[in-house]
Design an enzyme around this catalytic site. Sequence first.
Site, PDB file in Angstrom:
ATOM      1  N   GLU A  46      55.412  -0.413  36.522  1.00 36.04           N
ATOM      2  CA  GLU A  46      55.568  -1.744  37.120  1.00 36.04           C
ATOM      3  C   GLU A  46      56.468  -2.627  36.247  1.00 36.04           C
ATOM      4  O   GLU A  46      57.329  -3.348  36.748  1.00 36.04           O
ATOM      5  CB  GLU A  46      54.204  -2.439  37.265  1.00 36.04           C
ATOM      6  CG  GLU A  46      53.186  -1.705  38.107  1.00 36.04           C
ATOM      7  CD  GLU A  46      52.319  -0.742  37.295  1.00 36.04           C
ATOM      8  OE1 GLU A  46      52.878  -0.049  36.399  1.00 36.04           O
ATOM      9  OE2 GLU A  46      51.111  -0.676  37.558  1.00 36.04           O
ATOM     10  N   ASP A  60      53.065  40.961  22.900  1.00 33.04           N
ATOM     11  CA  ASP A  60      54.375  40.411  23.297  1.00 33.04           C
ATOM     12  C   ASP A  60      55.057  39.579  22.212  1.00 33.04           C
ATOM     13  O   ASP A  60      56.255  39.339  22.302  1.00 33.04           O
ATOM     14  CB  ASP A  60      54.227  39.494  24.528  1.00 33.04           C
ATOM     15  CG  ASP A  60      53.891  40.270  25.785  1.00 33.04           C
ATOM     16  OD1 ASP A  60      53.853  41.507  25.721  1.00 33.04           O
ATOM     17  OD2 ASP A  60      53.660  39.622  26.828  1.00 33.04           O
ATOM     18  N   HIS A  83      54.695   0.555  31.262  1.00 30.47           N
ATOM     19  CA  HIS A  83      54.240   1.128  32.523  1.00 30.47           C
ATOM     20  C   HIS A  83      55.342   0.979  33.579  1.00 30.47           C
ATOM     21  O   HIS A  83      56.288   0.216  33.392  1.00 30.47           O
ATOM     22  CB  HIS A  83      52.944   0.439  32.976  1.00 30.47           C
ATOM     23  CG  HIS A  83      51.747   0.862  32.170  1.00 30.47           C
ATOM     24  ND1 HIS A  83      50.465   0.477  32.469  1.00 30.47           N
ATOM     25  CD2 HIS A  83      51.648   1.665  31.066  1.00 30.47           C
ATOM     26  CE1 HIS A  83      49.622   1.023  31.589  1.00 30.47           C
ATOM     27  NE2 HIS A  83      50.321   1.722  30.723  1.00 30.47           N
ATOM     28  N   GLU A  94      48.840  31.659  30.994  1.00 29.61           N
ATOM     29  CA  GLU A  94      49.837  32.689  31.293  1.00 29.61           C
ATOM     30  C   GLU A  94      49.310  34.107  31.054  1.00 29.61           C
ATOM     31  O   GLU A  94      50.091  35.032  30.887  1.00 29.61           O
ATOM     32  CB  GLU A  94      51.120  32.440  30.481  1.00 29.61           C
ATOM     33  CG  GLU A  94      51.878  31.204  30.925  1.00 29.61           C
ATOM     34  CD  GLU A  94      53.392  31.304  30.671  1.00 29.61           C
ATOM     35  OE1 GLU A  94      53.904  32.397  30.373  1.00 29.61           O
ATOM     36  OE2 GLU A  94      54.053  30.253  30.768  1.00 29.61           O
TER      37      GLU A  94
END
EC number: 3.5.4.26
Lengths: 362, 362
Positions: A54, A201, A52, A294
């Site tokens: 920290e 596409d 993490h 999209e």
Amino acid sequence: MDFNDSYYMNLALTEARKGEGKVNPNPLVGAVVVKNNKILGIGYHEVYGSHHAEVNALNMSKNSEGATIYVTLEPCSHQGKTPPCVDRIIQEKIKKCVIGTLDPNPLVSGNGVKKLQEAGIEVIVGILEEEALKLNEVFFKYIKNKNPYIFLKCGITLDGKIATRDFSSKWITNSLAREKVQYYRNKFMGIFVGTNTVLKDNPSLTCTLENKRDPFRITIDKNLEIPIDYKIIANNFDEKTIFIIENSKINSEKYNLLKNKYKIKFISLDEKDFSLEKIFKKVGEFGIDSILVEGGSSIISQIFENNLYDSGEFFIAPKILGDEKSIPFINGFSKSKIDEAFKLNNVKFNLYGDNIGLEFSK
Amino acid sequence: MDFNDSYYMNLALTEARKGEGKVNPNPLVGAVVVKNNKILGIGYHEVYGSHHAEVNALNMSKNSEGATIYVTLEPCSHQGKTPPCVDRIIQEKIKKCVIGTLDPNPLVSGNGVKKLQEAGIEVIVGILEEEALKLNEVFFKYIKNKNPYIFLKCGITLDGKIATRDFSSKWITNSLAREKVQYYRNKFMGIFVGTNTVLKDNPSLTCTLENKRDPFRITIDKNLEIPIDYKIIANNFDEKTIFIIENSKINSEKYNLLKNKYKIKFISLDEKDFSLEKIFKKVGEFGIDSILVEGGSSIISQIFENNLYDSGEFFIAPKILGDEKSIPFINGFSKSKIDEAFKLNNVKFNLYGDNIGLEFSK
């Protein structure tokens, strides 16, 4: 310059963003360790499953006894993939902990603060809280009930078209705008397009940035119609293509081919459950915390009809088709009053040369 | 700060803009008289037919012998409605004359400079020339062959619509964007809309700004169909409404009523000459140097088809109709490739809260 709490918290927030695309479904977190106005350590949560923020910041710090740690999100107090961060903070004899926002995760929320306070550490919560919440809007939504965060992207002409009458759409927007789309493809865990978009596409739906992380490629292929030489099947080397299929297609010949040879993953629903809302829910349960949508037209129309988006960006190019047979980004409504129009909120504009990006959220 | 030639020329340019809407078809001109880095006088061409900028600046100046005059456009050397400015400059014993750009008017161009130089005055031409040309793009176009400058304004939804299916269009854009439109209505000498726009919207086509100057209201009313209680007829108190009509309508009963009772002005053409290009040419010959075109769909489509615009601004609101029966700002083309799209040039964006203005020019 005043090196106050906001200054260091802002630094931690900036640091946190470096984890974009790498830590989902974990939150983005940054941390800075400061003593006598000197930065001893700085770090962020870099990769899912690793240290993490920290811990990274404390590992870098020498002699952090009596220091202040700035962390964008409440430090964890439970054992997860790594030991609790609060224990490490206490162990390092940190004097003060400044937190951007509490953790919304019910396993942690408030517990970290409590444990730190019990150890005699001064805790301040809420420095640049708005920015800290915005940073992790994906995480904060997903943790509630595993519904993925939905981000809508659309490249349109000035007359609202996404393709010409023959469905050609390369390129409506300019290279700067398309580069921003690549940023989103890295940031969000999954990318989603409708069947028609794949069939028309044959997109690869990958991310072209350096040090990229390709998103999961998700599409509806209800009846397994997408040809196997299409890119999202043929190039599925990372095994991150997911098809949403109809339950009855399970174990069909093509299903088995796609599953075994092409390593396609499947999410299946009953015919009656084929709504975007249910599909997104299933994708969330699969473990995907955020979806970049999209298009095309049909998907976007359903998203607006059912109010399914969290935020998005429209990229507008200064081009005009003026052709009623070209493809609009949205269709199928019959608004007779301007007041009935879909209204985008929290609008913000980004400049991309002669293209403009219109960012919005719910 | 460096108080150099550009500084004073910029001041003169800013001053010149105060004449917007008041001096057509004259150019906008500003002038500043400076001695020992002290401004002695400053002025602009305020109203058509009144003092030129140089005279206003010199009238304000005390003891301008040996001073420098900054003027955005070459001072005139011929007798017009007022005496030649160069004579006044020479008479005031000005030492140096700094000019933004030469006058394109063949009656003047270069002559002013020559006369000043012959009087022993140092002349510099071309300081902030680009800005000086831009300031008077209307004047520079119109002086060539009396073709008016065409500026296109359009308020659209994100999907490129100017009205809902029932033609209601109040209000697509927000109040900030609409205020900018009022600025244009003051700036350009005429405002032009198609017959349909008048019949559907019954617009007043006036300017609501303080210290406004209403534009000439111009529309096509080929067959004199617009009802006499419509605002542009009934409220024609300033006698600035112009109808483009078919030649055969001259001296018809309605024509005589409109002309005599409502003081409507007419421009008439043969049926075969009803193209926008010929209409604009006629409007220019009438004495109108610039036209703000406010739609609708059919007019805008013709303008793009025939490449008739000089510049314009699209105001985009973050609203979506998603209705194929709503009214697009442009239609009637059959572009099958993106490369065939109309491409707007010299794009620049203006922010109006959550609306964006896309400025462009040819």
